[in-house]
Design a protein around this motif. Structure first.
Motif, short mmCIF file in Angstrom:
data_model
loop_
_atom_site.label_atom_id
_atom_site.label_comp_id
_atom_site.label_asym_id
_atom_site.label_seq_id
_atom_site.Cartn_x
_atom_site.Cartn_y
_atom_site.Cartn_z
N PRO A 58 0.84 -1.20 0.00
CA PRO A 58 0.00 0.00 0.00
C PRO A 58 0.87 1.24 0.00
O PRO A 58 2.06 1.19 0.30
N SER A 59 0.27 2.37 -0.35
CA SER A 59 1.02 3.63 -0.28
C SER A 59 1.35 3.92 1.18
O SER A 59 0.74 3.40 2.11
N LEU A 60 2.34 4.79 1.37
CA LEU A 60 2.71 5.17 2.74
C LEU A 60 1.54 5.85 3.43
O LEU A 60 1.27 5.61 4.61
N ALA A 61 0.81 6.69 2.68
CA ALA A 61 -0.33 7.40 3.27
C ALA A 61 -1.41 6.42 3.73
O ALA A 61 -1.99 6.57 4.81
N ALA A 62 -1.68 5.38 2.90
CA ALA A 62 -2.69 4.39 3.27
C ALA A 62 -2.23 3.59 4.48
O ALA A 62 -3.03 3.25 5.35
N THR A 63 -0.93 3.30 4.54
CA THR A 63 -0.40 2.56 5.69
C THR A 63 -0.58 3.35 6.98
O THR A 63 -1.03 2.84 8.00
N VAL A 64 -0.22 4.63 6.92
CA VAL A 64 -0.34 5.49 8.11
C VAL A 64 -1.81 5.61 8.52
O VAL A 64 -2.14 5.55 9.72
N ASP A 65 -2.71 5.76 7.55
CA ASP A 65 -4.15 5.84 7.87
C ASP A 65 -4.62 4.56 8.54
O ASP A 65 -5.39 4.60 9.50
N TYR A 66 -4.18 3.42 8.03
CA TYR A 66 -4.59 2.12 8.59
C TYR A 66 -4.13 2.00 10.04
O TYR A 66 -4.89 1.62 10.93
N ILE A 85 10.71 -1.91 3.10
CA ILE A 85 10.15 -2.82 2.10
C ILE A 85 10.12 -2.16 0.73
O ILE A 85 10.46 -2.76 -0.28
N ASN A 86 9.71 -0.88 0.71
CA ASN A 86 9.60 -0.16 -0.55
C ASN A 86 10.94 -0.09 -1.28
O ASN A 86 11.00 -0.15 -2.51
N SER A 87 12.03 0.01 -0.50
CA SER A 87 13.36 0.11 -1.12
C SER A 87 13.78 -1.20 -1.77
O SER A 87 14.69 -1.22 -2.60
N GLN A 88 13.11 -2.30 -1.40
CA GLN A 88 13.46 -3.60 -1.96
C GLN A 88 12.57 -4.00 -3.13
O GLN A 88 12.76 -5.07 -3.71
N ILE A 89 11.59 -3.16 -3.46
CA ILE A 89 10.71 -3.43 -4.60
C ILE A 89 11.24 -2.68 -5.82
O ILE A 89 11.45 -1.47 -5.75
N PRO A 90 11.47 -3.36 -6.92
CA PRO A 90 11.96 -2.67 -8.12
C PRO A 90 11.03 -1.51 -8.49
O PRO A 90 9.81 -1.63 -8.47
N GLN A 91 11.63 -0.37 -8.81
CA GLN A 91 10.84 0.82 -9.09
C GLN A 91 9.94 0.69 -10.31
O GLN A 91 8.97 1.41 -10.46
N ASN A 92 10.28 -0.25 -11.21
CA ASN A 92 9.46 -0.43 -12.41
C ASN A 92 8.41 -1.53 -12.24
O ASN A 92 7.77 -1.93 -13.20
N THR A 93 8.26 -2.06 -11.02
CA THR A 93 7.27 -3.12 -10.78
C THR A 93 6.01 -2.48 -10.24
O THR A 93 5.81 -2.40 -9.04
N GLN A 94 5.14 -2.00 -11.10
CA GLN A 94 3.96 -1.25 -10.70
C GLN A 94 2.92 -2.12 -10.01
O GLN A 94 2.15 -1.67 -9.19
N ALA A 95 2.89 -3.42 -10.37
CA ALA A 95 1.82 -4.27 -9.85
C ALA A 95 1.94 -4.52 -8.36
O ALA A 95 0.98 -4.91 -7.71
N THR A 96 3.14 -4.32 -7.81
CA THR A 96 3.32 -4.62 -6.40
C THR A 96 3.31 -3.38 -5.52
O THR A 96 3.57 -3.47 -4.33
N ARG A 97 3.04 -2.22 -6.09
CA ARG A 97 3.04 -1.00 -5.30
C ARG A 97 1.76 -0.22 -5.55
O ARG A 97 1.40 0.06 -6.69
N GLU A 98 1.05 0.12 -4.50
CA GLU A 98 -0.16 0.92 -4.65
C GLU A 98 0.21 2.36 -4.92
O GLU A 98 1.06 2.93 -4.23
#
Length: 275
Positions: A58-66, A85-98
Motif C-alpha cells: 500500500p502507499s505510505l499514506a494508506a499505511t499510516v491511515d490504517y 520494504i519499498n526500497s526492496q521493490i523494483p521501481q518499475n514493478t507497478q503491480a506490487t506497489r499501490e
C-alpha cells in the motif's frame, strides 16, 4: 455480512507479511469494520481494505491511515518498515506497489472530512474546556502548597508489535516518588523464545534512559495467553516520561537489537513529575 478476507501466509514474502501484520494490528484493536476505521481517519473503507490484501504494497499514506485507524498515534516504526520494504521493490514493478492517491481522490477525502457532523467539534470543545478546568485545578493545588497525590497508572491501548505476534500495553505511573514502568502482553498466536525490553523514555531530552532498561524472557506463550513484565520502580529526576517497550525474538540481548540514541519503542501515555 461482507466477504471474508483471503488467507495470508506471512512467510510468503515481504508484502504479504506486511499485510498480515496490519491485520493483526486490527485484531488487537478489537477488529473494527473498515467503515468504522475509515470514519476515524477520514478515508474510504475500500482503501483501508485494499491495504491489507497483501497483493501489493500500500502507499505510505494508506499505511499510516490504517495504523492510526487502529488507535496508534506513533506510526514511526510502521513508516520505517514501509520504507525498508519499498526500497526492496523494483521501481518499475507497478503491480506490487499501490499508487499514492490522485488529486481527485484527495479532494474527495477532504470534502468528506469537511462534511463530518458538527457534533464532533462540539465534543472537542467540551473536552478542551474540561482539560482547561483540570489544568487550572492542578495549578491551584500547587499554588496553595497542598500535596499532589500520586499520578494514577497511565496505559496506552494494546497494539501488536511489528516483529512478533504479541499485543503489548505499556503503562507508567508515579508511586512514592518513583516512576514505575510495566508492560502487559497477550500472544496473538503461539510464540516461543521472545524477549520484552522495557525502559523509560525522556520526552524533553528525547532519549531513552539506558539505566532504566529492564528485560523479561517470555518463554512459550500459547495463542491468547497473557503475561506481564514488571512493575519496575525507577528513581529519576523530575521530568516528563513514558514507558517505552519492544518485544523481539530471542535470545536475550543486553539491549534491543535496534537500540539507538533517541529510540522510542512503543510508548505508554506520559507522566509529568514535578520537583
Amino acid at each position: 455480512m461482507g466477504r471474508p478476507e483471503r488467507e495470508l501466509d506471512p512467510g510468503s514474502g515481504l508484502i504479504e507479511r506486511f499485510a498480515y501484520d496490519l491485520r493483526q494490528l486490527r485484531v488487537a484493536a478489537g477488529n473494527p469494520t473498515y467503515r468504522i476505521m475509515g470514519s476515524r481517519v477520514g478515508c474510504s473503507p475500500s482503501r483501508l481494505s485494499e491495504a491489507a490484501k497483501g497483493l501489493r504494497l500500500p502507499s505510505l499514506a494508506a499505511t499510516v491511515d490504517y495504523v492510526r485507524a487502529c488507535g496508534m498515534t506513533d506510526t514511526a516504526e510502521w513508516e520505517r518498515r514501509w520504507h525498508e520494504i519499498n526500497s526492496q521493490i523494483p521501481q518499475n514493478t507497478q503491480a506490487t506497489r499501490e499508487p499514492e492517491p490522485s488529486e481527485s481522490a484527495m479532494a474527495d477525502e477532504a470534502h468528506s472530512q469537511e462534511q463530518r457532523p458538527r457534533a464532533l467539534w462540539r465534543v472537542v470543545a467540551v473536552i478542551g474546556t474540561a482539560l482547561a478546568l483540570v489544568t487550572a485545578t492542578a495549578a491551584s493545588i500547587r499554588a496553595t502548597g497542598d500535596a499532589v497525590p500520586d499520578i494514577p497508572t497511565r496505559c496506552r491501548s494494546p497494539v501488536v508489535e511489528v516483529r512478533v505476534p504479541i499485543s503489548v500495553q505499556p503503562c507508567v505511573e508515579v508511586t512514592d516518588g518513583a516512576v514505575v514502568t510495566s508492560l502487559a502482553l497477550r500472544a496473538v498466536q503461539a510464540v516461543d523464545g521472545t524477549v520484552a525490553y522495557v525502559w523509560l523514555y525522556d520526552i524533553e531530552s528525547r532519549v531513552p534512559l539506558a539505566k532504566t532498561l529492564r528485560t523479561c524472557e517470555l518463554g512459550t506463550l500459547t495463542a491468547g495467553q497473557a503475561s506481564t513484565c514488571g512493575p519496575f520502580p525507577q528513581e529519576v529526576p523530575p521530568g516528563r516520561y513514558t514507558t517505552a517497550v519492544a518485544v523481539e525474538p530471542g535470545p536475550r540481548q543486553s539491549a534491543p537489537p535496534h537500540w539507538r540514541s533517541g529510540a522510542t519503542g512503543t510508548q505508554s501515555q506520559r507522566v509529568d513529575t514535578g520537583p
